[in-house]
Scaffold this motif. Structure first.
Motif, PDB file in Angstrom:
ATOM      1  N   ASN A  63       0.808  -1.252  -0.102  1.00 18.47           N
ATOM      2  CA  ASN A  63      -0.087  -0.084   0.165  1.00 18.47           C
ATOM      3  C   ASN A  63       1.018   1.359   0.031  1.00 18.47           C
ATOM      4  O   ASN A  63       0.396   3.004   0.265  1.00 18.47           O
ATOM      5  N   ASP A  64       2.069   1.117   0.386  1.00 21.61           N
ATOM      6  CA  ASP A  64       2.457   2.485   0.490  1.00 21.61           C
ATOM      7  C   ASP A  64       4.167   2.053  -0.147  1.00 21.61           C
ATOM      8  O   ASP A  64       4.921   3.283  -0.180  1.00 21.61           O
ATOM      9  N   ALA A  65       4.145   0.648  -1.450  1.00 23.06           N
ATOM     10  CA  ALA A  65       4.791   0.594  -2.347  1.00 23.06           C
ATOM     11  C   ALA A  65       4.959   1.529  -3.450  1.00 23.06           C
ATOM     12  O   ALA A  65       3.939   2.131  -3.634  1.00 23.06           O
ATOM     13  N   ARG A  88      -7.408  -6.269   1.334  1.00 19.38           N
ATOM     14  CA  ARG A  88      -5.678  -5.902   2.283  1.00 19.38           C
ATOM     15  C   ARG A  88      -5.532  -4.804   1.101  1.00 19.38           C
ATOM     16  O   ARG A  88      -4.185  -4.032   1.798  1.00 19.38           O
ATOM     17  N   PHE A  89      -5.343  -4.830   0.305  1.00 18.62           N
ATOM     18  CA  PHE A  89      -4.665  -3.787  -0.918  1.00 18.62           C
ATOM     19  C   PHE A  89      -5.729  -2.376  -0.809  1.00 18.62           C
ATOM     20  O   PHE A  89      -7.013  -2.579  -1.448  1.00 18.62           O
ATOM     21  N   GLN A  90      -4.865  -1.464  -0.498  1.00 17.59           N
ATOM     22  CA  GLN A  90      -4.804   0.061  -1.454  1.00 17.59           C
ATOM     23  C   GLN A  90      -4.729   0.354  -1.844  1.00 17.59           C
ATOM     24  O   GLN A  90      -3.683   1.043  -1.456  1.00 17.59           O
ATOM     25  N   LEU A  91      -4.014   0.319  -3.187  1.00 15.47           N
ATOM     26  CA  LEU A  91      -3.656   0.142  -4.438  1.00 15.47           C
ATOM     27  C   LEU A  91      -3.478   1.232  -4.896  1.00 15.47           C
ATOM     28  O   LEU A  91      -5.267   1.710  -5.411  1.00 15.47           O
ATOM     29  N   ASP A  92      -3.219   2.985  -5.141  1.00 18.68           N
ATOM     30  CA  ASP A  92      -3.130   3.935  -5.970  1.00 18.68           C
ATOM     31  C   ASP A  92      -2.416   3.752  -6.965  1.00 18.68           C
ATOM     32  O   ASP A  92      -1.432   4.215  -7.482  1.00 18.68           O
ATOM     33  N   ILE A  98       2.172  -0.967 -10.531  1.00 17.14           N
ATOM     34  CA  ILE A  98       1.229  -1.680 -10.313  1.00 17.14           C
ATOM     35  C   ILE A  98       1.201  -2.208 -12.018  1.00 17.14           C
ATOM     36  O   ILE A  98       0.849  -2.178 -13.083  1.00 17.14           O
ATOM     37  N   CYS A  99       1.418  -3.673 -11.392  1.00 20.39           N
ATOM     38  CA  CYS A  99       2.053  -4.667 -12.396  1.00 20.39           C
ATOM     39  C   CYS A  99       1.957  -5.984 -12.530  1.00 20.39           C
ATOM     40  O   CYS A  99       1.675  -6.407 -11.257  1.00 20.39           O
ATOM     41  N   SER A 100       1.622  -6.691 -13.269  1.00 22.88           N
ATOM     42  CA  SER A 100       1.357  -7.940 -13.053  1.00 22.88           C
ATOM     43  C   SER A 100       1.900  -9.242 -14.017  1.00 22.88           C
ATOM     44  O   SER A 100       1.572  -8.793 -15.863  1.00 22.88           O
ATOM     45  N   MET A 101       2.454 -10.351 -14.051  1.00 17.88           N
ATOM     46  CA  MET A 101       2.169 -10.980 -14.423  1.00 17.88           C
ATOM     47  C   MET A 101       1.338 -12.190 -15.213  1.00 17.88           C
ATOM     48  O   MET A 101       0.916 -12.438 -14.037  1.00 17.88           O
ATOM     49  N   CYS A 102       1.333 -12.404 -15.859  1.00 14.18           N
ATOM     50  CA  CYS A 102       0.180 -13.529 -16.054  1.00 14.18           C
ATOM     51  C   CYS A 102      -0.827 -13.469 -15.751  1.00 14.18           C
ATOM     52  O   CYS A 102      -1.974 -12.530 -15.601  1.00 14.18           O
ATOM     53  N   ILE A 148      -0.104   1.115 -14.763  1.00 15.89           N
ATOM     54  CA  ILE A 148      -0.889   0.184 -14.399  1.00 15.89           C
ATOM     55  C   ILE A 148       0.284  -0.515 -16.514  1.00 15.89           C
ATOM     56  O   ILE A 148      -0.312  -0.256 -16.524  1.00 15.89           O
ATOM     57  N   ALA A 149       0.589  -1.719 -15.429  1.00 12.50           N
ATOM     58  CA  ALA A 149       1.145  -2.536 -16.789  1.00 12.50           C
ATOM     59  C   ALA A 149       0.948  -4.572 -16.660  1.00 12.50           C
ATOM     60  O   ALA A 149       0.843  -4.426 -15.707  1.00 12.50           O
ATOM     61  N   THR A 150       0.355  -4.753 -17.769  1.00 13.22           N
ATOM     62  CA  THR A 150      -0.334  -6.011 -17.441  1.00 13.22           C
ATOM     63  C   THR A 150       1.046  -7.507 -18.370  1.00 13.22           C
ATOM     64  O   THR A 150       1.338  -6.352 -19.315  1.00 13.22           O
ATOM     65  N   ALA A 151       1.719  -8.556 -18.566  1.00 10.90           N
ATOM     66  CA  ALA A 151       2.142  -9.432 -19.197  1.00 10.90           C
ATOM     67  C   ALA A 151       2.374 -10.372 -19.351  1.00 10.90           C
ATOM     68  O   ALA A 151       1.639 -10.950 -18.091  1.00 10.90           O
ATOM     69  N   ALA A 152       2.148 -10.914 -20.405  1.00 12.19           N
ATOM     70  CA  ALA A 152       2.000 -12.359 -20.045  1.00 12.19           C
ATOM     71  C   ALA A 152       3.636 -13.147 -21.183  1.00 12.19           C
ATOM     72  O   ALA A 152       4.328 -13.224 -22.124  1.00 12.19           O
ATOM     73  N   GLY A 153       2.806 -14.306 -20.164  1.00  9.62           N
ATOM     74  CA  GLY A 153       5.141 -15.000 -20.454  1.00  9.62           C
ATOM     75  C   GLY A 153       5.742 -14.268 -19.793  1.00  9.62           C
ATOM     76  O   GLY A 153       6.467 -13.289 -19.836  1.00  9.62           O
TER      77      GLY A 153
END
Length: 192
Positions: A63-65, A88-92, A98-102, A148-153
């Motif tokens: 939340n503060d990262a 539990r996440f309070q993201l901004d 903020i990013c994710s894999m697959c 915001i970014a998303t990645a695949a593979g």
């Protein structure tokens, strides 16, 4: 001080956590004021391949990262449907990367961070992501909208972390970090 958090959980994909951990710590070797933590809901989480990994903290540290990196793996399938976990996440995204894999994209979507934008994910998670109302781009390994970014593979983590490092620092730091892991002849030599 800048802080990156890598979110782990039971049944995470090993390479997602360890590749992001390695790349981000190459930044930390350059900038001692950069902190990298693997966080979860327990003191330890087990990977898909059976590695028990000690956490550095709880998910609330996200939340503060400055950077929040969601890994993937079969464990995401229950988490994105768990309101207690998500709360539990309070993201901004106006203040954080903020990013994710697959399949980590499922968690971002469930939190509402992919509403109205396109995203990518691993082929086995495409239909679940679409069911959350997200327009899925299936032919790109990295999709970015602002912070915001998303990645695949799994190996797309190199580009995903590169994007984040460039946003947090600059193009030179990104190139130095990424070149340090490229096969010989494709990057420059970096000694750490």
């Amino acid at each position: 001080m800048k802080k990156a958090t890598i979110v782990a959980f039971d049944k995470f994909t090993d390479i997602d956590i360890f590749l992001a951990w390695d790349l981000l710590n190459r930044v930390r070797l350059r900038d001692k004021d950069f902190e990298v933590k693997i966080v979860g809901t327990s003191a330890k989480h087990r990977s898909v391949c059976g590695i028990d990994l000690d956490m550095h903290g709880q998910i609330e540290e996200c939340n503060d990262a400055d950077l929040v990196f969601f890994s993937s793996g079969p464990g995401t399938r229950a988490l994105y449907k768990d309101p207690a976990y998500l709360s539990r996440f309070q993201l901004d995204p106006n203040q954080q990367l903020i990013c994710s894999m697959c399949s980590g994209a499922l968690i971002l979507a469930a939190m509402g961070h992919l509403t109205g934008i396109t995203a990518t994910t691993y082929p086995t998670a495409v239909e679940a992501l679409r069911a959350l109302g997200v327009e899925v781009v299936e032919d790109q390994h990295l999709v970015v909208h602002g912070n915001i970014a998303t990645a695949a593979g799994c190996l797309a983590a190199v580009d995903l972390v590169g994007w984040a490092v460039e946003k947090l620092y600059n193009h030179k730091v990104k190139e130095d970090v990424i070149n340090s892991v490229l096969p010989v002849g494709q990057g420059q030599a970096c000694i750490y």
